[in-house]
Design a protein around this motif. Structure first.
Motif, PDB file in Angstrom:
ATOM      1  N   VAL A  64       0.839  -1.203   0.000  1.00 41.24           N
ATOM      2  CA  VAL A  64       0.000   0.000   0.000  1.00 41.24           C
ATOM      3  C   VAL A  64       0.873   1.252   0.000  1.00 41.24           C
ATOM      4  O   VAL A  64       0.615   2.213  -0.731  1.00 41.24           O
ATOM      5  CB  VAL A  64      -0.936  -0.001   1.222  1.00 41.24           C
ATOM      6  N   ARG A  65       1.927   1.231   0.798  1.00 37.64           N
ATOM      7  CA  ARG A  65       2.809   2.407   0.868  1.00 37.64           C
ATOM      8  C   ARG A  65       3.499   2.652  -0.465  1.00 37.64           C
ATOM      9  O   ARG A  65       3.617   3.811  -0.915  1.00 37.64           O
ATOM     10  CB  ARG A  65       3.829   2.220   1.977  1.00 37.64           C
ATOM     11  N   TYR A  66       3.954   1.605  -1.130  1.00 36.42           N
ATOM     12  CA  TYR A  66       4.558   1.777  -2.458  1.00 36.42           C
ATOM     13  C   TYR A  66       3.566   2.417  -3.429  1.00 36.42           C
ATOM     14  O   TYR A  66       3.901   3.361  -4.158  1.00 36.42           O
ATOM     15  CB  TYR A  66       4.999   0.428  -3.026  1.00 36.42           C
ATOM     16  N   LEU A  67       2.356   1.891  -3.462  1.00 40.06           N
ATOM     17  CA  LEU A  67       1.343   2.442  -4.370  1.00 40.06           C
ATOM     18  C   LEU A  67       1.117   3.921  -4.088  1.00 40.06           C
ATOM     19  O   LEU A  67       1.056   4.750  -5.010  1.00 40.06           O
ATOM     20  CB  LEU A  67       0.034   1.671  -4.224  1.00 40.06           C
ATOM     21  N   GLU A  68       1.008   4.249  -2.812  1.00 36.46           N
ATOM     22  CA  GLU A  68       0.735   5.630  -2.423  1.00 36.46           C
ATOM     23  C   GLU A  68       1.886   6.567  -2.804  1.00 36.46           C
ATOM     24  O   GLU A  68       1.654   7.635  -3.397  1.00 36.46           O
ATOM     25  CB  GLU A  68       0.491   5.695  -0.918  1.00 36.46           C
ATOM     26  N   VAL A 144      -6.647   3.579  -2.309  1.00 36.11           N
ATOM     27  CA  VAL A 144      -5.874   2.368  -2.056  1.00 36.11           C
ATOM     28  C   VAL A 144      -6.379   1.784  -0.744  1.00 36.11           C
ATOM     29  O   VAL A 144      -6.216   2.385   0.319  1.00 36.11           O
ATOM     30  CB  VAL A 144      -4.362   2.654  -1.979  1.00 36.11           C
ATOM     31  N   LEU A 145      -7.013   0.613  -0.815  1.00 38.26           N
ATOM     32  CA  LEU A 145      -7.709   0.035   0.330  1.00 38.26           C
ATOM     33  C   LEU A 145      -7.068  -1.285   0.742  1.00 38.26           C
ATOM     34  O   LEU A 145      -6.952  -2.206  -0.076  1.00 38.26           O
ATOM     35  CB  LEU A 145      -9.181  -0.210  -0.018  1.00 38.26           C
ATOM     36  N   GLU A 146      -6.660  -1.375   1.989  1.00 44.11           N
ATOM     37  CA  GLU A 146      -6.072  -2.611   2.507  1.00 44.11           C
ATOM     38  C   GLU A 146      -7.161  -3.489   3.108  1.00 44.11           C
ATOM     39  O   GLU A 146      -7.962  -3.037   3.931  1.00 44.11           O
ATOM     40  CB  GLU A 146      -5.017  -2.294   3.571  1.00 44.11           C
ATOM     41  N   ILE A 147      -7.192  -4.744   2.693  1.00 46.36           N
ATOM     42  CA  ILE A 147      -8.109  -5.716   3.278  1.00 46.36           C
ATOM     43  C   ILE A 147      -7.676  -6.006   4.715  1.00 46.36           C
ATOM     44  O   ILE A 147      -6.500  -6.218   4.994  1.00 46.36           O
ATOM     45  CB  ILE A 147      -8.103  -7.021   2.454  1.00 46.36           C
ATOM     46  N   GLY A 148      -8.633  -6.051   5.633  1.00 45.41           N
ATOM     47  CA  GLY A 148      -8.290  -6.313   7.020  1.00 45.41           C
ATOM     48  C   GLY A 148      -8.032  -7.784   7.286  1.00 45.41           C
ATOM     49  O   GLY A 148      -7.016  -8.165   7.860  1.00 45.41           O
ATOM     50  N   LEU A 149      -8.963  -8.661   6.874  1.00 40.18           N
ATOM     51  CA  LEU A 149      -8.846 -10.093   7.156  1.00 40.18           C
ATOM     52  C   LEU A 149      -9.496 -10.857   6.006  1.00 40.18           C
ATOM     53  O   LEU A 149     -10.661 -10.661   5.690  1.00 40.18           O
ATOM     54  CB  LEU A 149      -9.529 -10.434   8.487  1.00 40.18           C
ATOM     55  N   GLY A 150      -8.719 -11.718   5.382  1.00 38.48           N
ATOM     56  CA  GLY A 150      -9.263 -12.524   4.287  1.00 38.48           C
ATOM     57  C   GLY A 150      -9.418 -11.708   3.023  1.00 38.48           C
ATOM     58  O   GLY A 150      -8.466 -11.216   2.463  1.00 38.48           O
TER      59      GLY A 150
END
Length: 431
Positions: A64-68, A144-150
């Motif tokens: 996520v940080r790279y994308l940002e 840019v959205l990080e999935i929390g679980l699964g």
């Protein structure tokens, strides 16, 4: 269930977070029906921005940080949602690289509260909707959205991503995702969408998942098949896919496999990204608690490496980094973990490189006792002690990391802090 009092908009962020913690009958309640109903009320399901969704057992935060950083280097307006946080809830949402104020988060919570009616939401679901609402208020180019679980049943998956990323597939959260890699991969691949790119940085993707993605007409791009990367020299690496070849890319501080996954995803994004921005973003990418190096100071008499590795897959990568970057330095490991993690597997992976262990109790829900960690090691392991908290274990490790005698060939020990976001957060918070 006791009726909760809804905080006012002037009550402050802490009051709202306390309210969220007690709103739902269980902390994790997988499923999209409830959260999707509220999202429809808030008109969140069709963002005008391009959306990139990141899932994986490990590597999500750095990807996520790279994308940002790359997108921002090219002038794009970005919104980022991550979880969990290390120190403050505000870390979970960034707009153009900046955290938001308490008041902005409270306004978002109030909007979700008004829209949900009698629909019960978990802490994570409520926070996810609030994050999406905050991004919706801005004229952004990319979310840019990080999935929390699964993935499949994670609240973030209510949004159809333009590009989906799967960083890695390992064994974790077995109570929710299953105990084998095939089942876990299937859950994480639930973020894929037909006819849209899905970028997979996992080099050993289960064959059944590949077949499933192809049957659903997902535009699958896998490392080692549709895109490739390799070191070029001591300071550079190179990337290629069927359309582009990029040379002389700077080696980043964060994991290189995740950088390659991010570059592949940006190549698939329907927005142009320049080579200059890619290089600049790679150099700038830093993530607290991920391979974070703290140099020795007068107050901290030994170099420290912080990493949130909390499962065997992440521990294996951490071991590789230690061998490459600090090959001769004894490692003094400060470790605190949660009970539902693979404690035995994680410690066994770290064991060959650890000269001495400093175990700490975690007081958080599901936190393991230091003695539980010690019991997972052979009796021959060099355990300095079990401590009531992380701060005490860290202080003991610093005291033990004495400089090598002058004129000797010995390297000063490196203090490693790992095992959980909770563990690392307690140390970084003192800096």
């Amino acid at each position: 269930m006791t009726q909760l009092s809804v905080p006012s908009t002037s009550a402050g962020l802490h009051a709202w977070l306390t309210y969220l913690e007690h709103l739902h009958h269980q902390a994790i309640d997988m499923g999209l029906d409830r959260v999707k109903q509220v999202a429809e009320q808030l008109n969140l399901l069709q963002p005008s921005a391009k959306v990139m969704t990141v899932a994986g057992t490990n590597g999500k935060g750095s990807t996520v940080r790279y994308l940002e950083t790359i997108l921002r280097a090219d002038g794009y307006q970005t919104g980022v949602y991550i979880s969990p946080h290390l120190h403050r809830y505000n870390e979970r949402v960034r707009i153009n690289g900046e955290q938001l104020s308490d008041a902005e988060h409270v306004a978002a919570f109030a909007a979700v509260e008004e829209a949900r009616g009698d629909i019960s939401l978990t802490y994570f679901e409520f926070g996810t909707l609030a994050a999406l609402w905050l991004m919706q208020q801005r004229n952004l180019d990319v979310w840019v959205l990080e999935i929390g679980l699964g993935g499949r049943l994670d609240a973030v998956n209510i949004i159809d991503a333009d590009v989906a990323l799967l960083t890695s597939v390992g064994i974790d959260h077995v109570g929710f995702l299953g105990a084998d890699r095939t089942g876990i991969a299937r859950e994480k691949a639930g973020i894929f969408r037909p006819h849209r790119p899905a970028i997979c940085g996992e080099p050993d993707l289960p064959a059944t998942l590949v077949e499933q993605a192809q049957a659903q007409q997902v535009q699958l791009q896998r490392v080692g098949y549709e895109f490739f990367y390799k070191p070029q020299d001591a300071q550079h690496w190179q990337f290629r896919n069927s359309d582009i070849q990029l040379l002389d890319l700077p080696l980043p501080q964060l994991p290189l496999p995740n950088a390659a996954t991010a570059v592949a995803a940006l190549a698939a994004l329907p927005l142009p990204v320049t080579l200059t921005a890619i290089k600049q973003g790679l150099e700038q990418a830093r993530e607290p608690g991920r391979l974070q190096f703290l140099a020795a100071t007068a107050q901290r008499p030994a170099d420290t490496l912080l990493d949130v590795a909390h499962n065997p897959h992440a521990a294996a990568y951490l071991v590789d980094v230690l061998r490459q970057r600090y090959p001769e330095r004894p490692v003094l490991a400060v470790v605190g973990m949660l009970q539902d993690k693979d404690i035995a597997g994680t410690l066994a992976t770290l064991q060959p490189l650890v000269a001495q262990w400093f175990f700490a109790d975690l007081s958080e829900p599901r936190g393991a006792r230091a003695e539980q960690l010690q019991q997972q090691l052979p009796s021959t392991a060099n355990v300095a002690g079990c401590f009531a908290d992380v701060a005490s274990a860290y202080a003991a490790a610093l005291a033990a990391a004495t400089p090598a005698p002058e004129g000797s060939n010995q390297q000063q020990p490196l203090v490693l802090v790992c095992g959980s976001f909770y563990t690392v957060g307690k140390i970084a918070d003192t800096e």
